[in-house]
Scaffold this motif. Structure first.
Motif, PDB file in Angstrom:
ATOM      1  N   THR A 159       3.043  -0.167  16.692  1.00  8.28           N
ATOM      2  CA  THR A 159       2.194   0.393  15.655  1.00  8.28           C
ATOM      3  C   THR A 159       2.871   1.518  14.883  1.00  8.28           C
ATOM      4  OG1 THR A 159       1.227   1.772  17.388  1.00  8.28           O
ATOM      5  CG2 THR A 159       0.016  -0.214  16.779  1.00  8.28           C
ATOM      6  N   SER A 160       3.697   2.293  15.555  1.00  5.33           N
ATOM      7  CA  SER A 160       4.366   3.417  14.903  1.00  5.33           C
ATOM      8  C   SER A 160       5.315   2.931  13.820  1.00  5.33           C
ATOM      9  CB  SER A 160       5.111   4.249  15.952  1.00  5.33           C
ATOM     10  OG  SER A 160       5.794   5.323  15.347  1.00  5.33           O
ATOM     11  N   ARG A 161       6.149   1.963  14.143  1.00  5.53           N
ATOM     12  CA  ARG A 161       7.084   1.414  13.159  1.00  5.53           C
ATOM     13  C   ARG A 161       6.327   0.739  12.015  1.00  5.53           C
ATOM     14  NH1 ARG A 161      10.999  -2.937  15.495  1.00  5.53           N
ATOM     15  NH2 ARG A 161      11.698  -1.114  16.692  1.00  5.53           N
ATOM     16  N   PHE A 162       5.298  -0.008  12.369  1.00  4.56           N
ATOM     17  CA  PHE A 162       4.515  -0.703  11.357  1.00  4.56           C
ATOM     18  C   PHE A 162       3.872   0.294  10.398  1.00  4.56           C
ATOM     19  CE2 PHE A 162       0.319  -2.599  10.143  1.00  4.56           C
ATOM     20  CZ  PHE A 162       0.822  -3.574   9.290  1.00  4.56           C
ATOM     21  N   TYR A 163       3.351   1.376  10.923  1.00  2.41           N
ATOM     22  CA  TYR A 163       2.713   2.406  10.101  1.00  2.41           C
ATOM     23  C   TYR A 163       3.716   2.982   9.105  1.00  2.41           C
ATOM     24  CZ  TYR A 163      -0.379   6.402   9.118  1.00  2.41           C
ATOM     25  OH  TYR A 163      -1.192   7.327   8.515  1.00  2.41           O
ATOM     26  N   ARG A 164       4.930   3.277   9.567  1.00  2.00           N
ATOM     27  CA  ARG A 164       5.954   3.846   8.690  1.00  2.00           C
ATOM     28  C   ARG A 164       6.440   2.830   7.652  1.00  2.00           C
ATOM     29  NH1 ARG A 164      10.191   4.318  11.241  1.00  2.00           N
ATOM     30  NH2 ARG A 164       9.694   3.835  13.399  1.00  2.00           N
ATOM     31  N   CYS A 201       8.716 -10.476  11.890  1.00  2.00           N
ATOM     32  CA  CYS A 201       9.845 -10.295  12.808  1.00  2.00           C
ATOM     33  C   CYS A 201       9.869  -8.929  13.486  1.00  2.00           C
ATOM     34  CB  CYS A 201      11.163 -10.532  12.078  1.00  2.00           C
ATOM     35  SG  CYS A 201      11.501 -12.281  11.742  1.00  2.00           S
ATOM     36  N   GLY A 202       9.062  -7.990  13.017  1.00  2.00           N
ATOM     37  CA  GLY A 202       8.959  -6.731  13.751  1.00  2.00           C
ATOM     38  C   GLY A 202       9.499  -5.509  13.055  1.00  2.00           C
TER      39      GLY A 202
END
Length: 388
Positions: free
Chosen positions: A356-361, A85-86
């Motif tokens: 990608t930034s949110r996913f990385y965190r 979902c993101g």
């Protein structure tokens, strides 16, 4: 289509369920993720009842307890789709409700406790949280110090808890505390502590690196009085019950990691087709292609393990080893996938505006929460016969 229509594990039925769930989650969650991330919170009392209307919150619980009684494979699909979902924060909050705060209550709780707390949680009317971690113990559950002394028909609880997901909104907490003077893993009990208990307070909401749309808090209890009848299962057996609950939590983490990694790999592969470097798409360069292929192969192995756990747990077999291996593998795989996603997106991957930034965190938590990688290795070493 609700989960009630799904009572077997035929591939066609499961994929039909996946399609239905993806549409529900797109409407109820994915379309609002950016708003919730910016706000640093979402309203669980608004969202959870809507998910419950579709039979999702009680998916794996028995109809006698107000659940859907669906096979474990459907819970796997739901966890995977939630992870797509993101943002991991909302997915985490829902998994806490379904797989971390309520399994012990369903397995060991009295009919009265189930009626008062489990059924409302499965209907989304009450938000639940699990309260185990303490400032001085972390993953060392046997070292917790929050204590409950018995006074007549009440427990009187004093202590602190930290890193409690859903804590700012929870109506009740499945709390692990000491109820005797025995040390180590002995003499603990799981107790339901309602939010409105005098002497109980949420000290602060914590500011996290990732999972920013879910609330995580620190709790304090000072002579907080709850009925002894709020004890889940057998007093003094709370540690053992919590270890069983951790197995379900780790299983859920494996499911979620598979969904999250799959989507990240798909999106990164798509980007390699469009990003031109030195006159050719990155998708024509052997190294990034081979690296994503290698990660995809590792994901296949995790998914195979997830399917094995579904079969074994469905047959009533112990999956402690598999869930521990899976949790360790899932956390490390997600870290590698997140790193590759940022790297192959280049400067764009480092921008907060890109996924990608949110996913990385968000991905970093999987190797810490629910038992750190080092704890998973310790469990596996003991299972292998080492005396640690």
């Amino acid at each position: 289509m609700t989960a009630e229509a799904h009572t077997n594990t035929d591939t066609e039925d499961i994929e039909e369920f996946r399609t239905s769930v993806r549409a529900i989650l797109e409407k109820e969650i994915a379309s609002r993720i950016d708003e919730w991330e910016a706000a640093g919170a979402f309203d669980a009392h608004e969202l959870f009842p809507r998910l419950a209307e579709h039979g999702l919150l009680g998916l794996g619980y028995s109809p006698e307890d107000g659940g859907e009684g669906a096979p474990l494979e459907y819970q796997m699909v739901l966890a995977e789709e939630l992870a797509r979902c993101g943002a991991a924060g909302v997915s985490m909050a829902i998994n806490v409700q379904m797989h971390m705060a309520t399994p012990s209550l369903a397995r060991f709780g009295t009919p009265e406790l189930k009626e008062a707390y489990l059924r409302p949680a499965l209907r989304g009317e009450q938000v639940a949280a699990i309260a185990v971690t303490e400032p001085g113990s972390g993953s060392d559950v046997a070292g917790l110090s929050t204590r409950a002394r018995r006074d007549g028909n009440d427990w009187v609880i004093t202590g602190q808890k930290i890193f409690i997901t859903n804590g700012a909104q929870a109506d009740w907490f499945c709390m692990l505390v000491r109820t005797s003077d025995e040390g180590g893993h002995r003499g603990m009990s799981q107790i339901i502590v309602p939010r409105d208990t005098p002497g109980f307070e949420v000290v602060r909401v914590l500011d996290k690196l990732g999972n920013r749309s879910s609330d995580t808090v620190e709790l304090r209890l000072e002579d907080a009085r709850v009925p002894v009848s709020n004890t889940i299962g057998t007093p003094g057996r709370g540690f053992q019950q919590q270890m069983q609950q951790f197995v379900i939590e780790r299983l859920s983490a494996c499911f979620s990691a598979a969904g999250s990694a799959a989507q990240a790999l798909e999106r990164t592969r798509d980007y390699l087709q469009t990003r031109t470097v030195f006159g050719a798409p990155l998708a024509t360069r052997q190294y990034p292609v081979f690296r994503l292929t290698e990660l995809s192969a590792q994901l296949d192995l995790l998914r195979a393990l997830n399917e094995k756990m579904c079969r074994k747990l469905g047959a009533g077999e112990d999956i402690t080893r598999e869930a521990t291996v899976g949790k360790l593998t899932a956390g490390r795989l997600l870290r590698e996938v997140a790193d590759a996603a940022v790297q192959y997106h280049g400067g764009l991957g480092y921008m907060e505006e890109n996924w990608t930034s949110r996913f990385y965190r968000d991905s970093r938590l999987v190797s810490i929460g629910g038992g750190a990688d080092e704890v998973m290795l310790q469990v596996l070493a003991k299972l292998d016969g080492y005396d640690l």
